[in-house]
Design an enzyme around this catalytic site. Structure first.
Site, PDB file in Angstrom:
ATOM      1  N   CYS A 132       0.704  -1.076  -0.235  1.00  0.00           N
ATOM      2  CA  CYS A 132      -0.233   0.097  -0.054  1.00  0.00           C
ATOM      3  C   CYS A 132       1.526   1.550   0.183  1.00  0.00           C
ATOM      4  CB  CYS A 132      -0.931  -0.023   1.193  1.00  0.00           C
ATOM      5  SG  CYS A 132      -2.047  -1.341   1.276  1.00  0.00           S
ATOM      6  N   ARG A 153      -7.703  -4.003  -3.225  1.00  0.00           N
ATOM      7  CA  ARG A 153      -7.416  -2.907  -4.497  1.00  0.00           C
ATOM      8  C   ARG A 153      -8.428  -2.196  -5.859  1.00  0.00           C
ATOM      9  NH1 ARG A 153      -2.454  -2.215  -1.664  1.00  0.00           N
ATOM     10  NH2 ARG A 153      -1.765  -4.527  -0.902  1.00  0.00           N
TER      11      ARG A 153
HETATM   12  C1  BEZ Z   1       0.675  -4.648   2.060  1.00  0.00           C
HETATM   13  O1  BEZ Z   1       1.748  -4.878   1.706  1.00  0.00           O
HETATM   14  O2  BEZ Z   1       0.189  -3.294   1.464  1.00  0.00           O
HETATM   15  C2  BEZ Z   1      -0.101  -5.620   2.001  1.00  0.00           C
HETATM   16  C3  BEZ Z   1      -0.141  -6.520   1.426  1.00  0.00           C
HETATM   17  C4  BEZ Z   1      -0.493  -8.325   2.154  1.00  0.00           C
HETATM   18  C5  BEZ Z   1      -1.685  -7.301   2.769  1.00  0.00           C
HETATM   19  C6  BEZ Z   1      -2.817  -6.453   3.309  1.00  0.00           C
HETATM   20  C7  BEZ Z   1      -1.618  -5.397   2.741  1.00  0.00           C
END
Ligand code: BEZ
Length: 221
Positions: free
Chosen positions: A57, A134
């Site tokens: 993110c 997402r």
């Molecule tokens: C992240 O790194 O943004 C992420 C990865 C897996 C699940 C939720 C967020």
């Protein structure tokens, strides 16, 4: 990746569809209370992310900020969303500025109640019931949903594609054309198919387009 069963999350949701009015909302954001109506007259990319202070993110926020000036030239605003508090959002964007030298200039919805996430179908319960997927909704200046994209939790989105998509949609609107695979600004565009036999014959002779066959004609803009 919180896959907790939550009875408040319905199993079946209706998703906003391409061509339909974007669901109305009013929400607390890092820029104060904002509603969909505040974006009338602008295009809007409304996107959700799973959680603040997570690495994928963070790369996306840096990426969205990078394309924000270019989006603004296309009369397009950005609005993020996650199921986190506004305090968490504020702390995270401050952290991004400190660690990644990037000031996040677009607002982020703090959707603790999941109101907006539910309206837009941003939660994929079999992936996670506590985080938004997402999701990306491109909403035009008349507040119609023009494109919907979903990516899973583990895959960061492609910022070039966000820009390309908005450019392609606006080009189609302005010139009444379609855009081929991997189209980029400056490339030839697709002329919509003829609707009559005579129209199909005429277009083969049209000097303003190049036709491989009656159904496949391109032109320069
Ligand atoms: C992240 O790194 O943004 C992420 C990865 C897996 C699940 C939720 C967020």
């Amino acid at each position: 990746m919180g896959n907790v069963k939550n009875n408040n999350v319905q199993e079946v949701r209706s998703l906003p569809r391409i061509g339909s009015p974007a669901p109305k909302f009013e929400a607390i954001t890092t820029h104060g209370t904002l509603s969909l109506d505040d974006y009338k007259g602008s295009w809007l990319i409304l996107f959700s992310h799973p959680a603040d202070f997570t690495p994928v993110c963070t790369t996306e926020f840096v990426g969205f900020q990078k394309i924000y000036p270019e989006l603004k030239k296309l009369n397009t605003e950005l609005l993020g969303l996650s199921i986190d508090s506004v305090h968490s959002h504020i702390a995270w964007v401050r952290n991004i500025e400190e660690n990644f030298d990037t000031k996040i200039e677009f607002p982020v919805i703090a959707d603790l109640s999941m109101d907006v996430a539910e309206k837009y179908g941003m939660i994929m319960p079999d992936e996670s019931t506590t985080e938004a997927s997402r999701a990306v909704f491109v909403i035009d200046d008349k507040q119609i949903v023009r494109a919907v994209i979903y990516y899973p939790l583990t895959t960061g989105r492609n910022m070039d594609e966000m820009l390309r998509l908005v450019k392609a949609l606006q080009t189609s609107d302005e010139h009444k054309v379609a855009t081929p695979a991997d189209w980029r600004e400056g490339d030839r565009v697709i002329v919509p198919p003829a609707l009559t036999q005579d129209g199909a014959a005429e277009r083969m002779e049209d000097k303003n387009m190049e036709c491989v066959d009656f159904y496949f004609c391109t032109r320069d803009l």
